[in-house]
Design a protein around this motif. Structure first.
Motif, PDB file in Angstrom:
ATOM      1  N   GLY A 135       0.812  -1.139   0.012  1.00  0.00           N
ATOM      2  CA  GLY A 135       0.024  -0.054  -0.112  1.00  0.00           C
ATOM      3  C   GLY A 135       1.073   1.191  -0.111  1.00  0.00           C
ATOM      4  N   THR A 136       2.129   1.102   0.200  1.00  0.00           N
ATOM      5  CA  THR A 136       2.915   2.549   0.219  1.00  0.00           C
ATOM      6  C   THR A 136       3.122   2.860  -1.173  1.00  0.00           C
ATOM      7  N   ILE A 137       3.301   4.151  -1.281  1.00  0.00           N
ATOM      8  CA  ILE A 137       3.533   4.747  -2.705  1.00  0.00           C
ATOM      9  C   ILE A 137       5.294   4.886  -3.148  1.00  0.00           C
ATOM     10  N   LEU A 138       5.327   4.578  -4.191  1.00  0.00           N
ATOM     11  CA  LEU A 138       6.788   4.511  -4.843  1.00  0.00           C
ATOM     12  C   LEU A 138       6.620   5.734  -6.033  1.00  0.00           C
ATOM     13  N   ILE A 139       7.682   6.497  -5.759  1.00  0.00           N
ATOM     14  CA  ILE A 139       7.755   7.608  -7.031  1.00  0.00           C
ATOM     15  C   ILE A 139       8.895   6.933  -7.933  1.00  0.00           C
ATOM     16  N   GLY A 140       8.306   6.734  -9.085  1.00  0.00           N
ATOM     17  CA  GLY A 140       9.355   6.311 -10.049  1.00  0.00           C
ATOM     18  C   GLY A 140       9.458   7.116 -11.289  1.00  0.00           C
ATOM     19  N   LEU A 141      10.654   6.695 -12.016  1.00  0.00           N
ATOM     20  CA  LEU A 141      10.900   7.367 -13.406  1.00  0.00           C
ATOM     21  C   LEU A 141      10.460   6.047 -14.221  1.00  0.00           C
ATOM     22  N   LEU A 142       9.662   6.089 -15.076  1.00  0.00           N
ATOM     23  CA  LEU A 142       9.083   5.130 -15.916  1.00  0.00           C
ATOM     24  C   LEU A 142       9.546   5.339 -17.417  1.00  0.00           C
ATOM     25  N   SER A 143      10.280   4.424 -17.841  1.00  0.00           N
ATOM     26  CA  SER A 143      10.496   4.210 -19.553  1.00  0.00           C
ATOM     27  C   SER A 143       9.878   3.208 -20.131  1.00  0.00           C
ATOM     28  N   ALA A 144       9.509   3.415 -21.271  1.00  0.00           N
ATOM     29  CA  ALA A 144       8.611   2.077 -21.794  1.00  0.00           C
ATOM     30  C   ALA A 144       8.501   2.266 -23.291  1.00  0.00           C
ATOM     31  N   VAL A 159      11.260   0.639 -14.297  1.00  0.00           N
ATOM     32  CA  VAL A 159      10.987   1.859 -13.308  1.00  0.00           C
ATOM     33  C   VAL A 159      12.132   1.811 -12.436  1.00  0.00           C
ATOM     34  N   ASN A 160      12.676   3.259 -12.299  1.00  0.00           N
ATOM     35  CA  ASN A 160      14.029   3.502 -11.291  1.00  0.00           C
ATOM     36  C   ASN A 160      12.811   4.142 -10.097  1.00  0.00           C
ATOM     37  N   ASP A 161      12.989   3.708  -8.943  1.00  0.00           N
ATOM     38  CA  ASP A 161      12.655   4.049  -7.894  1.00  0.00           C
ATOM     39  C   ASP A 161      13.273   5.420  -7.425  1.00  0.00           C
ATOM     40  N   ILE A 162      12.705   6.436  -7.296  1.00  0.00           N
ATOM     41  CA  ILE A 162      13.383   7.673  -6.862  1.00  0.00           C
ATOM     42  C   ILE A 162      12.671   8.019  -5.609  1.00  0.00           C
ATOM     43  N   THR A 163      11.997   7.607  -5.104  1.00  0.00           N
ATOM     44  CA  THR A 163      11.153   7.861  -4.004  1.00  0.00           C
ATOM     45  C   THR A 163      12.062   8.659  -2.692  1.00  0.00           C
ATOM     46  N   ALA A 164      13.229   7.918  -2.584  1.00  0.00           N
ATOM     47  CA  ALA A 164      14.034   8.467  -1.279  1.00  0.00           C
ATOM     48  C   ALA A 164      14.599   9.922  -1.639  1.00  0.00           C
ATOM     49  N   ARG A 165      14.990   9.781  -3.118  1.00  0.00           N
ATOM     50  CA  ARG A 165      15.523  11.426  -3.698  1.00  0.00           C
ATOM     51  C   ARG A 165      14.327  12.374  -3.513  1.00  0.00           C
ATOM     52  N   LYS A 166      13.203  11.972  -3.825  1.00  0.00           N
ATOM     53  CA  LYS A 166      12.106  12.866  -3.911  1.00  0.00           C
ATOM     54  C   LYS A 166      11.715  13.350  -2.300  1.00  0.00           C
ATOM     55  N   GLN A 167      11.862  12.373  -1.315  1.00  0.00           N
ATOM     56  CA  GLN A 167      11.690  12.806   0.139  1.00  0.00           C
ATOM     57  C   GLN A 167      12.662  13.632   0.397  1.00  0.00           C
TER      58      GLN A 167
END
Length: 169
Positions: A135-144, A159-167
């Motif tokens: 249920g937690t939210i992940l902020i990611g950079l998506l390329s497709a 998807v590259n997880d950038i959650t920590a960077r955004k926080q």
């Protein structure tokens, strides 16, 4: 495989039929054909090598990777990084759709992503919010990218997880 006089190996498809036998049942006459299928075999081997390289890159990528059908979001494959990042095992994800798993936090963002993908054939480094299994939210950079598999349009996404960077920002 047969070796030619020059020492070159050829792949041969042969077909034959016994048309006459002696009184003891041993073949006397055989008719048949030989067809050189070397080029076809080489193409098959090249395709297998290419698939093996793709599979290795897909499975060992540190980015979460997913292959889905564009028609319905049906999940065909995920890599180990997807499993650890999103929380769903391969067995839980494959055969489901991205809406089944509620992977997109915002369904409108998902719809916009698919519209862009259909129009441009791919997207690069777009920021989206995804929901993990817990249920937690992940902020990611998506390329497709779109690609065709068995006459069906598919999406290969990473998807590259950038959650920590955004926080931190």
């Amino acid at each position: 495989r047969l070796k030619t006089k020059s020492g070159e190996w050829k792949w041969i498809l042969d077909r034959g039929k016994i048309v006459e036998r002696d009184q003891d049942g041993h073949p006397l006459r055989v008719v048949g054909t030989y067809l050189d299928i070397t080029e076809r075999k080489q193409a098959e081997e090249a395709l297998q090598a290419s698939e093996a390289k793709f599979s290795l890159a897909f499975m060992s990528s540190p980015l979460a990777m997913i292959i889905t059908r564009i028609a319905d979001g049906g999940i065909l494959e995920v890599n180990p990084a997807f499993e650890s990042m999103i929380g769903y095992s391969r067995a839980e994800a494959v055969g489901k759709t991205t809406p089944d798993l509620s992977l997109w936090e915002d369904s409108a963002a998902r719809q916009h992503f698919y519209e862009d993908l259909r129009e441009h054939g791919g997207v690069d480094q777009r920021e989206y919010r995804f929901r993990r299994k817990n249920g937690t939210i992940l902020i990611g950079l998506l390329s497709a990218r779109l690609f065709i598999l068995n006459d069906e349009r598919m999406v290969l996404g990473s998807v590259n997880d950038i959650t920590a960077r955004k926080q931190m920002e």
